[in-house]
Design an enzyme around this catalytic site. Structure first.
Site, mmCIF file in Angstrom:
data_model
loop_
_atom_site.group_PDB
_atom_site.id
_atom_site.type_symbol
_atom_site.label_atom_id
_atom_site.label_comp_id
_atom_site.label_asym_id
_atom_site.label_seq_id
_atom_site.Cartn_x
_atom_site.Cartn_y
_atom_site.Cartn_z
ATOM 1 N N ALA A 757 0.831 -1.203 0.000
ATOM 2 C CA ALA A 757 0.000 0.000 0.000
ATOM 3 C C ALA A 757 0.869 1.258 0.000
ATOM 4 O O ALA A 757 0.340 2.368 -0.018
ATOM 5 C CB ALA A 757 -0.924 0.011 1.211
ATOM 6 N N HIS A 758 2.195 1.086 0.042
ATOM 7 C CA HIS A 758 3.127 2.216 0.040
ATOM 8 C C HIS A 758 4.150 1.996 -1.068
ATOM 9 O O HIS A 758 4.820 0.967 -1.099
ATOM 10 C CB HIS A 758 3.879 2.330 1.374
ATOM 11 C CG HIS A 758 2.997 2.348 2.578
ATOM 12 N ND1 HIS A 758 3.394 1.845 3.795
ATOM 13 C CD2 HIS A 758 1.731 2.798 2.751
ATOM 14 C CE1 HIS A 758 2.421 1.997 4.668
ATOM 15 N NE2 HIS A 758 1.389 2.566 4.057
ATOM 16 N N GLN A 759 4.273 2.944 -1.965
ATOM 17 C CA GLN A 759 5.283 2.868 -3.019
ATOM 18 C C GLN A 759 6.157 4.116 -2.927
ATOM 19 O O GLN A 759 5.643 5.218 -2.725
ATOM 20 C CB GLN A 759 4.614 2.784 -4.400
ATOM 21 C CG GLN A 759 3.652 1.609 -4.540
ATOM 22 C CD GLN A 759 2.257 1.895 -4.012
ATOM 23 O OE1 GLN A 759 1.731 2.988 -4.203
ATOM 24 N NE2 GLN A 759 1.636 0.928 -3.345
#
Length: 827
Positions: A757-759
């Site tokens: 959910a984090h890039q």
């Protein structure tokens, strides 16, 4: 409580023999759809949770998307697809003399094809799904429509006992089809394992998110899911206001104020700043001019569709591509300082009252790739916001400042003086104050209560997560947008500042094509002059130009690199060094037994309450390296829950879904050493290192122990073997063996679903162009006046939820831009 009564006197068998465990009994093979018999005992709690479903197999259900897509698959391909969908979700006979529950019977008897799922999956394959390996799905569906292709892909299990022995996949008996599909999940060929994962993903997600014309799904009552937030009322507040007006007279000013209140309630707090691109050209131009922009319409008399002749030319001080935690901050800061700012957003704007809070439509409308994004090898499933407000609109509220050890690493190893500066520390304080970040909560939700109790029982460190929502914000639907605006994403803060200043506007549902820049004689670097973008107008793509003094790209770690590359930037670091914060999960089932003390409380459900209020750092900083795994809780509604849970048989997945509302999930999030590359938004490469896998395994071991210590009856992971253990019925030795074996299993090679959910990191910040894409001010090395302000500038993975760090860096970048704009103005 839902439990299985064996039809024989034999004891439960292992998950490797699901048909025997559940007492399968096939109907004669000449039936069109093979049914299987399972005898189910329904406890009173399940009966109450599974009220009658107001749907039957003949009622129409719609796909999770609100957009109609023509299914382009052939008849043979659709026949193969229907057979595959019915393999994952078959029709199952349910018999019990004491059972009198139509909703449970309907759920088990309804196959995927009876619910219309194959058509929904066909729509995804035909247009909405973008993946570099999508052609393989079409090829396999075609092959399975032939007897020779079926034999090649399925082997001897596809053979019939009758001449001519060979048959296409749709004619293979269900029991054999199930064995075939299960064998694909463990195939030595990676591409076959990837095929299994993709088909499972599409089938289960579509089935559990599709809704009928009443926005209901036939499974929801059985699994204990309410659908949209019951407290969310989609009503028209204008009617109430008009009624109030009739009760006593209003002055003209009062009437105008009331009209503004009503309009804001209907169209959202940003309504004055959203330019509707569906209006006629002249109206669009007039709306922009009212906002203070200089606009020209060179093709007003003879517009040329899809040409490079611009539909509109808009002049401003700064154009910002993206409205999330980076772009929103920059836009707000610049506009409040008096500069004209135009924000371009690829996604749409959903006002509070226009939110559906439905999983399927929201994934389709508010997430990148329609919520169906994955790496090229399907090794990681990716969630990224694509709406006005970006990820801050759909994230889980965690608002954690940049950890000190990360600041030290970025300063010492990457020589970034910015992050150790007083300005950066002040920036973190400013953005946290703007979002109303606080640490408390009035009532803790199901998953977080489990995490907290388990940690306290084991003596693991556990602490409150700071959130950008108030203490009484008990909402599990914030991943679908905030129904009341009390979660302070950029659309409720920085973008609102921009709109209220009168110096900015937002163009939603338009895509930036290229950053414009030119090089003057005698200069080594070119200078950014604006952006070209396109949008759909009356079914035709129209191209426009924004001419600006400053250009800020904030499309996120997945969106920014492709735009910079399309714009002609050649820095080799653009798109490289992508980090994903890989996540692996474990689950624990907490039955709501009415005859004994139940915890968490019976009224609590796994999908309700603040999504993140507790976390543990027990393995977050291994050997004081700054790397490890953070332990937190996710938001899983039925679609994503079904996709992540192991599939070992059709009956097994339906039984697991019946426990959905009382199944807690906890995950381990790794601060990853491994990295990947963004080639395009639909072509993403990524590979975890062995160290990353080991850190996640350590995290999973702790998670399993936490779940058991909190009182879970059953625990398990998402590993493809689907193993689970009843904690209340095993010895300590058996428990330890299970925990060590399951947490030690491989996480790569599609053995266990990995999520992100984090890039971050794909245009990283640095002090020289050989190792970075932008400098400490956020400006690109190749083009003057072109800035990047999003998570792509992180030098490494962060290790915690990135919203505060993104906003703090963007705030500092905005200060640099203000200085440049001031010089341009004075110059």
């Amino acid at each position: 409580m839902l439990s299985i009564i064996l039809s024989t006197t034999s004891s439960f068998l292992t998950m490797e023999q699901p048909r025997k465990e559940y007492g399968f009994a096939s109907h004669p093979s000449n039936e069109t759809e093979k049914h299987h018999r399972v005898i189910i005992e329904l406890g009173s709690s399940t009966t109450s949770a599974a009220a009658a479903v107001a749907a039957n197999s003949s009622s129409s259900s719609t796909s999770s998307s609100s957009r109609s897509v023509v299914v382009s698959l052939s008849y043979g391909q659709m026949e193969s697809l229907s057979a595959l969908c019915d393999t994952f979700l078959p029709s199952i006979d349910v018999s019990n003399a004491a059972m009198n529950n139509d909703s449970v019977s309907t759920f088990f008897r309804t196959s995927a094809s009876m619910a219309g799922t194959p058509h929904g999956v066909g729509e995804l394959i035909s247009g909405r799904l973008q993946h570099p390996k999508l052609y393989l799905v079409r090829l396999v569906l075609w092959a399975l429509s032939t007897w020779i292709g079926t034999f090649v892909l399925c082997g001897r299990l596809s053979l019939s006992s009758d001449f001519p022995y060979f048959q296409r996949f749709s004619k293979v008996p269900h029991q054999n089809r199930e064995e075939i599909v299960k064998s694909w999940s463990v195939s030595y060929l990676y591409i076959i394992r990837m095929l299994f994962l993709g088909l499972k993903f599409l089938t289960l997600l579509t089935f559990f998110t599709q809704v009928d014309d009443r926005n209901e799904n036939l499974s929801w009552k059985v699994i204990g899911y309410s659908g949209p937030d019951p407290d969310f009322k989609t009503q028209n507040p204008k009617n109430k206001t008009l009624k109030d007006r009739r009760q006593y007279p209003r002055s003209e000013n009062q009437a105008k104020e009331e009209e503004d209140v009503v309009t804001e309630a209907l169209f959202g707090p940003l309504y004055k700043g959203i330019i509707n691109l569906n209006k006629p050209l002249q109206i669009i131009a007039e709306d922009l001019q009212k906002s203070g922009f200089v606009v020209s319409c060179p093709n007003q008399k003879h517009p040329t569709p899809n040409s490079l002749n611009p539909y509109l030319i808009i002049k401003c001080d700064a154009v910002v591509v993206g409205s999330g935690s980076g772009g929103g901050v920059v836009a707000g800061v610049l506009a409040k300082a008096g500069h004209k700012v135009l924000v371009l957003e690829k996604g749409s704007y959903s006002a509070r009252t226009n939110l559906s809070l439905l999983e399927g439509p929201t994934l389709d409308q508010m997430y990148m790739g329609n919520g169906l994004l994955a790496t090229g090898d399907m090794g990681a499933l990716i969630l990224a916001g694509a709406t006005v407000g970006g990820g801050s609109t759909v994230n889980w509220s965690a608002s954690i400042k940049t950890p000190q050890h990360v600041l030290e690493e970025w300063c010492e190893k990457y020589e970034l003086e910015l992050v150790e500066s007083r300005m950066y520390k002040e920036a973190m304080d400013v953005v946290c104050e703007k979002m109303g970040v606080q640490f408390g909560f009035d009532n803790e939700g199901f998953n977080n209560a489990v995490l907290r109790r388990g940690c306290e029982e084991l003596g693991y460190p556990v602490k409150n997560i700071p959130r950008n929502s108030p203490v009484d914000h008990y909402c599990g639907w914030c991943c679908f947008g905030c129904k009341d605006g009390r979660k302070k994403g950029t659309s409720e803060t920085w973008l609102l500042d921009m709109v209220k200043s009168g110096n900015g506007a937002i163009l939603a549902q338009c895509e930036a094509l290229k950053v414009l820049h030119n090089r003057k004689k005698g200069r080594e670097r070119s200078t950014a002059t604006g952006v070209t973008f396109e949008f759909q107008h009356k079914g035709t793509k129209q191209i426009c130009i924004v001419e600006s003094k400053i250009t800020v790209v904030a499309g996120g770690a997945l969106g920014t690199p492709p735009l910079l590359k399309r714009s002609g930037l050649k820095n080799p670091n653009i798109g490289k060094n992508l980090h994903l914060h890989p996540v692996a999960m474990a689950w624990g089932y907490f039955p709501d037994n009415p005859f004994s003390a139940t915890w968490p409380e019976p009224e609590k459900k796994s999908y309700e309450g603040g999504i993140m209020t507790a976390m543990s750092t027990v393995v977050a900083n291994l050997d004081k390296s700054g790397y490890g795994a953070l332990i937190q809780t996710p938001s899983l509604h039925p679609g994503m829950f079904s996709v992540l849970m192991p599939w070992v048989s059709g009956i097994d997945i339906k039984m697991r879904m019946c426990k959905f509302s009382r199944t807690a999930h906890i995950f381990a999030l790794a601060r990853d050493h491994g990295s990947g590359e963004v080639i395009s938004q639909s072509k993403i490469q990524y590979k975890m290192t062995r160290t990353d896998q080991e850190n996640l395994q350590r995290g999973l071991e702790k998670v399993l122990r936490i779940l058991a210590a909190a009182g879970a009856e059953e625990i398990g992971t998402h590993h493809r073997n689907g193993k689970k253990i009843n904690v209340t019925q095993v010895s300590s030795h058996e428990f330890e063996k299970f925990v060590k074996e399951e947490s030690g299993r491989g996480l790569r090679e599609l053995l266990t679903p990995i999520c992100s959910a984090h890039q971050m990191g794909s245009c990283r910040m640095g002090v020289e162009p050989n190792g970075s894409a932008v400098n400490q001010m956020g400006e690109t090395w190749e083009v003057d006046g072109l800035y990047v302000a999003d998570s792509s500038v992180f030098p490494t993975a962060l290790g915690v939820n990135p919203m505060v760090t993104v906003q703090a860096i963007a705030y500092c970048t905005a200060q640099s831009v203000l200085g440049v704009l001031s010089k341009k103005k004075n110059g």
